[in-house]
Enzyme design. Sequence first.
Site, PDB file in Angstrom:
ATOM      1  N   CYS A   1     -58.254  21.419  38.981  1.00  0.00           N
ATOM      2  CA  CYS A   1     -58.647  20.080  39.414  1.00  0.00           C
ATOM      3  C   CYS A   1     -60.087  19.762  38.994  1.00  0.00           C
ATOM      4  O   CYS A   1     -60.365  19.576  37.828  1.00  0.00           O
ATOM      5  CB  CYS A   1     -58.429  19.934  40.914  1.00  0.00           C
ATOM      6  SG  CYS A   1     -58.278  18.221  41.475  1.00  0.00           S
TER       7      CYS A   1
ATOM      8  N   ARG B   1     -54.301   7.790  44.604  1.00  0.00           N
ATOM      9  CA  ARG B   1     -54.181   9.179  44.207  1.00  0.00           C
ATOM     10  C   ARG B   1     -52.770   9.508  43.728  1.00  0.00           C
ATOM     11  O   ARG B   1     -51.787   8.887  44.154  1.00  0.00           O
ATOM     12  CB  ARG B   1     -54.561  10.096  45.373  1.00  0.00           C
ATOM     13  CG  ARG B   1     -55.967   9.853  45.894  1.00  0.00           C
ATOM     14  CD  ARG B   1     -56.337  10.814  46.991  1.00  0.00           C
ATOM     15  NE  ARG B   1     -56.494  12.179  46.487  1.00  0.00           N
ATOM     16  CZ  ARG B   1     -57.604  12.620  45.890  1.00  0.00           C
ATOM     17  NH1 ARG B   1     -58.641  11.807  45.699  1.00  0.00           N
ATOM     18  NH2 ARG B   1     -57.677  13.877  45.485  1.00  0.00           N
TER      19      ARG B   1
ATOM     20  N   HIS C   1     -52.158  22.618  42.505  1.00  0.00           N
ATOM     21  CA  HIS C   1     -52.571  23.436  43.636  1.00  0.00           C
ATOM     22  C   HIS C   1     -51.325  24.168  44.133  1.00  0.00           C
ATOM     23  O   HIS C   1     -50.302  24.197  43.478  1.00  0.00           O
ATOM     24  CB  HIS C   1     -53.163  22.561  44.737  1.00  0.00           C
ATOM     25  CG  HIS C   1     -54.360  21.786  44.290  1.00  0.00           C
ATOM     26  ND1 HIS C   1     -55.584  22.371  44.069  1.00  0.00           N
ATOM     27  CD2 HIS C   1     -54.516  20.461  44.004  1.00  0.00           C
ATOM     28  CE1 HIS C   1     -56.450  21.448  43.685  1.00  0.00           C
ATOM     29  NE2 HIS C   1     -55.831  20.283  43.628  1.00  0.00           N
TER      30      HIS C   1
END
EC number: 6.3.5.13
Length: 243
Positions: free
Chosen positions: A94, A128, A189
């Site tokens: 990220c 997002r 993730h």
Amino acid sequence: MHELTIYHFMSDKLNLYSDIGNIIALRQRAKKRNIKVNVVEINETEGITFDECDIFFIGGGSDREQALATKELSKIKTPLKEAIEDGMPGLTICGGYQFLGKKYITPDGTELEGLGILDFYTESKTNRLTGDIVIESDTFGTIVGFENHGGRTYHDFGTLGHVTFGYGNNDEDKKEGIHYKNLLGTYLHGPILPKNYEITDYLLEKACERKGIPFEPKEIDNEAEIQAKQVLIDRANRQKKSR
């Protein structure tokens, strides 16, 4: 027993999504091959060299923490770039992936300078890109994880693979991450490595090759990892059908 050393950069700032799990996966996977892993946490980079490093790891963080980490890592951007060009394996997650590029553009249009290790950029937006993600990779097979990022990253380098469910680098080209030499950058993730042992083994194998120590084929029970991956694949397929 052979040994590998992992440099874990900015662990005090960049561990927003429990990315420390990737370090644990590398250590445990190496142990199964009788390789000892030494982890060096580096939060101040003054005077740091990569002479003793075999794999480096940079996790993700908030925009504020990312800016602080970029400033600190800029002190070693030349040796970091040299290590990458020399084939050192690295995993960046990220924010750790984003600031390897030339710039990061905030939602209000402010341009923040990146490390400039590679020629790419990230543009952040207020909405997002969040949810499960499934990728098909020529190198690693099926990759699964979870993404939660406002940044849209654009580049012409190799990638981890093609997104079959989710977003990836951005919400346009269905590509995820970056794969340059032995550097891997990703928005996944989860953390990514425990569910994708193929990537873990890749990083370890490349580190062993570079150091000149054996990475011998060994029968390892991967059933738990395979089942965990299948759970995410099945969940993604159900979500596809419901749309």
